[in-house]
Design a protein around this motif. Structure first.
Motif, PDB file in Angstrom:
ATOM      1  N   ARG A 345       7.933 -39.788  55.212  1.00 42.92           N
ATOM      2  CA  ARG A 345       9.314 -40.380  54.989  1.00 42.92           C
ATOM      3  C   ARG A 345      10.223 -39.502  55.195  1.00 42.92           C
ATOM      4  NH1 ARG A 345      10.870 -44.253  50.799  1.00 42.92           N
ATOM      5  NH2 ARG A 345      13.208 -43.937  50.535  1.00 42.92           N
ATOM      6  N   LEU A 346      11.548 -39.905  55.761  1.00 39.55           N
ATOM      7  CA  LEU A 346      12.794 -39.054  55.887  1.00 39.55           C
ATOM      8  C   LEU A 346      12.924 -38.052  54.641  1.00 39.55           C
ATOM      9  CD1 LEU A 346      14.864 -38.106  58.287  1.00 39.55           C
ATOM     10  CD2 LEU A 346      16.078 -40.097  56.946  1.00 39.55           C
ATOM     11  N   ASP A 347      13.113 -37.025  54.635  1.00 42.06           N
ATOM     12  CA  ASP A 347      13.529 -36.197  53.467  1.00 42.06           C
ATOM     13  C   ASP A 347      12.476 -36.141  52.620  1.00 42.06           C
ATOM     14  OD1 ASP A 347      16.418 -36.109  54.716  1.00 42.06           O
ATOM     15  OD2 ASP A 347      16.894 -38.041  53.489  1.00 42.06           O
ATOM     16  N   GLY A 348      11.145 -36.364  52.814  1.00 39.04           N
ATOM     17  CA  GLY A 348      10.328 -36.769  51.973  1.00 39.04           C
ATOM     18  C   GLY A 348       9.400 -35.417  51.609  1.00 39.04           C
ATOM     19  N   PHE A 349      10.000 -33.915  51.815  1.00 42.31           N
ATOM     20  CA  PHE A 349       9.385 -32.942  51.447  1.00 42.31           C
ATOM     21  C   PHE A 349       9.195 -32.751  50.044  1.00 42.31           C
ATOM     22  CE2 PHE A 349      11.749 -32.461  55.666  1.00 42.31           C
ATOM     23  CZ  PHE A 349      10.642 -31.999  56.467  1.00 42.31           C
ATOM     24  N   PHE A 350      10.458 -32.886  49.229  1.00 46.34           N
ATOM     25  CA  PHE A 350      10.485 -33.211  47.847  1.00 46.34           C
ATOM     26  C   PHE A 350      11.332 -34.068  47.488  1.00 46.34           C
ATOM     27  CE2 PHE A 350       9.356 -28.663  48.860  1.00 46.34           C
ATOM     28  CZ  PHE A 350       8.519 -28.386  47.899  1.00 46.34           C
ATOM     29  N   ARG A 351      10.964 -34.738  46.350  1.00 46.04           N
ATOM     30  CA  ARG A 351      11.741 -35.839  45.694  1.00 46.04           C
ATOM     31  C   ARG A 351      11.934 -35.506  44.004  1.00 46.04           C
ATOM     32  NH1 ARG A 351       6.619 -38.096  46.238  1.00 46.04           N
ATOM     33  NH2 ARG A 351       5.782 -38.910  44.436  1.00 46.04           N
ATOM     34  N   LEU A 352      12.914 -36.163  43.466  1.00 48.34           N
ATOM     35  CA  LEU A 352      13.327 -35.838  41.992  1.00 48.34           C
ATOM     36  C   LEU A 352      12.959 -37.223  41.678  1.00 48.34           C
ATOM     37  CD1 LEU A 352      16.595 -34.009  41.723  1.00 48.34           C
ATOM     38  CD2 LEU A 352      14.172 -32.991  41.733  1.00 48.34           C
ATOM     39  N   GLU A 353      12.173 -37.400  40.609  1.00 49.46           N
ATOM     40  CA  GLU A 353      11.860 -38.752  40.028  1.00 49.46           C
ATOM     41  C   GLU A 353      11.759 -38.691  38.344  1.00 49.46           C
ATOM     42  OE1 GLU A 353       7.731 -39.212  41.593  1.00 49.46           O
ATOM     43  OE2 GLU A 353       6.759 -38.679  39.882  1.00 49.46           O
ATOM     44  N   SER A 354      11.969 -39.779  38.021  1.00 48.78           N
ATOM     45  CA  SER A 354      12.157 -40.038  36.522  1.00 48.78           C
ATOM     46  C   SER A 354      10.761 -39.600  35.879  1.00 48.78           C
ATOM     47  CB  SER A 354      12.717 -41.453  36.080  1.00 48.78           C
ATOM     48  OG  SER A 354      11.828 -42.377  36.696  1.00 48.78           O
ATOM     49  N   TYR A 355      10.643 -38.774  34.873  1.00 50.27           N
ATOM     50  CA  TYR A 355       9.208 -38.418  34.464  1.00 50.27           C
ATOM     51  C   TYR A 355       8.684 -39.604  33.402  1.00 50.27           C
ATOM     52  CZ  TYR A 355       5.932 -35.992  31.672  1.00 50.27           C
ATOM     53  OH  TYR A 355       4.759 -35.318  31.199  1.00 50.27           O
ATOM     54  N   VAL A 356       9.468 -40.067  32.677  1.00 49.87           N
ATOM     55  CA  VAL A 356       9.157 -41.275  32.032  1.00 49.87           C
ATOM     56  C   VAL A 356      10.363 -42.141  31.837  1.00 49.87           C
ATOM     57  CG1 VAL A 356       8.214 -42.336  29.661  1.00 49.87           C
ATOM     58  CG2 VAL A 356       7.504 -40.101  30.439  1.00 49.87           C
ATOM     59  N   THR A 357      10.310 -43.254  32.757  1.00 54.58           N
ATOM     60  CA  THR A 357      11.327 -44.268  32.911  1.00 54.58           C
ATOM     61  C   THR A 357      12.444 -43.808  33.104  1.00 54.58           C
ATOM     62  OG1 THR A 357      10.118 -45.595  30.880  1.00 54.58           O
ATOM     63  CG2 THR A 357      12.312 -46.333  31.625  1.00 54.58           C
ATOM     64  N   LYS A 358      13.423 -43.220  32.462  1.00 51.32           N
ATOM     65  CA  LYS A 358      14.710 -43.040  32.675  1.00 51.32           C
ATOM     66  C   LYS A 358      14.940 -41.460  32.907  1.00 51.32           C
ATOM     67  CE  LYS A 358      19.604 -44.213  31.145  1.00 51.32           C
ATOM     68  NZ  LYS A 358      20.118 -44.996  30.117  1.00 51.32           N
ATOM     69  N   ALA A 359      15.822 -41.040  33.949  1.00 51.97           N
ATOM     70  CA  ALA A 359      16.214 -39.713  34.118  1.00 51.97           C
ATOM     71  C   ALA A 359      17.674 -39.799  34.608  1.00 51.97           C
ATOM     72  CB  ALA A 359      15.284 -39.077  34.967  1.00 51.97           C
TER      73      ALA A 359
END
Length: 467
Positions: A345-359
């Motif tokens: 994916r474009l920019d897919g090297f690293f992503r930030l994601e919610s660890y549990v539900t909400k971030a």
């Protein structure tokens, strides 16, 4: 346009319940191109999309037979460059280009585009968009193997090559891979290779005129977090947005092989990721591979030499590698290296994601220079909202999470909107923070008319100069 990526925490001033995840490029088996003239180490490909011809084109190395078969069963070989093309970058053909190449070359196949009577090492080839001379758009750096002779070949189209006899790159003994790139920050050409023949670390040296060269400097050295006795085989470098990315080739050596120059008894080779803000000083966000080796017996099951990274018109990142079934120099009787494709994916090297539900995350201070603000974000069953805050973290009226039109779905360029405001109404020159709320969501990048503020003062600098 400024772009904020998440290779590290530098762009952030606040993070709550968020984790960084490295991307996993997907192998596309149907894009594999085999060639009987390749073997397990000399494929080193370069691939690009030719907008004029509307074709994907590839230049990869072959191990051209040279001399009588050795008692152990394999032929002495020297390096040559081969050509292939494709309508979609997946189904490849090897056309006969014998009428278009330099007639003085030494060739063994209709799709070979470069060859000499000498034993040379080099590649991957690189495309030079900076050189004003169209006859020098493609460059191939090579050396006479084991000798202190280095050279440069140039081409207008990747097929007709000529050697620039005026170029010598210093009194070194080199071997492949040797590749280059134009550094927009330093206004120079940087050349990535080993410091000496067999010294498997990554060194850079530079030139502005292809006549005067700096002394090489080590920029990537194995450290204590790497597997035991690992060596770095090479690192092609590509510009991506406001950064430079290194495709770091990691040779996993046998710990009990009693040689400094290891690899003669095999060892897998994979591709890790390094990154730089100035194209010279490189870092690693993780010691895990970006592109690991495949299952044993498959192409790439022994070694993955990722030589090309490009973004197509479909906004998909493509990684093209030379992939061998055997490990490094494990079996040279095999014609087993193949051109391979991984996509991401474009920019897919690293992503930030919610660890549990909400971030929630908040960027460092930025200055808006226009009204564009877009997120590369994925939340198929979640929600994303954006808030603009004053420099002290106080939400700006009209730009709060509650006033943001929430997003659910998967978009590379989601245009952030509030119910009654646009970023054009923000005070010019004032510092703000961008806050993002992630509900079961992934954030890959923030794009927009933004410049990052450096330090605690009021100075701000375009993101492309993030050094």
């Amino acid at each position: 346009m400024g772009v904020i990526l998440f290779f590290d925490d530098w762009p952030l001033c606040y993070a709550e319940n968020v984790r960084r995840v490295m991307g996993k490029p997907k192998w596309v088996p149907e894009a594999t191109l085999e060639d009987v003239l390749t073997e397990g180490t000399w494929n080193f490909p370069f691939v690009w999309f030719d907008k004029k011809d509307r074709l994907w084109k590839a230049i990869y190395c072959a191990a051209v037979p040279d001399g009588e078969r050795r008692p152990e069963g394999w032929f002495p070989r020297k390096q040559g460059l081969m050509y292939a093309e494709s309508n979609d970058g997946i189904a490849w053909q090897r056309p006969d280009v014998s009428s278009r190449r330099d007639p003085s070359g030494v060739y063994v196949a209709p799709n070979q585009v470069f060859g000499t009577p000498d034993h040379i090492d080099g590649a991957p080839v690189f495309l030079d968009e900076h050189d004003p001379d169209p006859k020098r758009r493609f460059k191939y750096l090579f050396c006479a193997h084991g000798k202190k002779v280095q050279g440069l070949a140039t081409s207008p189209d990747g097929i007709f090559w000529t050697i620039d006899t005026s170029v010598t790159m210093g009194d070194y003994t080199l071997d492949s891979p040797i590749t280059g790139y134009y550094n927009h920050v330093r206004d120079s050409y940087c050349i990535s290779r080993r410091l000496h023949c067999g010294d498997r670390r990554v060194a850079l040296f530079e030139t502005k005129d292809w006549k005067n060269f700096s002394m090489p400097e080590i920029v990537m050295h194995p450290d204590a977090e790497d597997p035991p006795l690992m060596q770095f085989y090479g690192m092609p470098v590509y510009r991506y947005e406001n950064m430079y990315l290194g495709l770091l080739w990691r040779l996993h050596c046998h710990p009990t092989e009693e040689l400094v120059h290891k690899g003669n008894v095999g060892g897998p080779l994979d591709c890790a990721l390094a990154y730089s803000f100035d194209g010279w000083h490189f870092f690693r966000a993780t010691h895990a591979p970006l592109i690991p080796v495949n299952e044993r017996g498959e192409h790439g099951g022994g070694c993955i030499y990722t030589g090309a990274m490009t973004v197509g018109e479909d906004n998909i990142i493509r990684f093209y590698s030379g992939g061998s079934k055997a490990e490094h120099f494990q079996d040279q009787t095999l014609s087993d290296a193949a051109l391979m494709l991984h996509t991401m994916r474009l920019d897919g090297f690293f992503r930030l994601e919610s660890y549990v539900t909400k971030a929630k995350i908040m960027t460092r201070s930025v200055v808006f220079t226009g009204e564009r603000l877009m997120l590369n974000v994925r939340a198929p069953h979640g929600r994303v909202r954006v808030e603009i805050c004053e420099n002290d973290g106080t939400p700006v009226s009209g730009y709060t999470f509650d006033e943001c039109i929430p997003f659910t779905g998967d978009e590379l360029f989601w245009q952030v909107k509030w119910r009654s405001k646009t970023t054009a109404a923000l005070v010019s020159g004032r510092r703000y923070h961008i806050a993002v709320e992630l509900m079961s969501a992934e954030l890959y990048a923030i794009r927009g008319d933004i410049d990052m503020v450096y330090g605690s003062g009021h100075e701000h600098v375009p993101l492309r100069y993030r050094i």
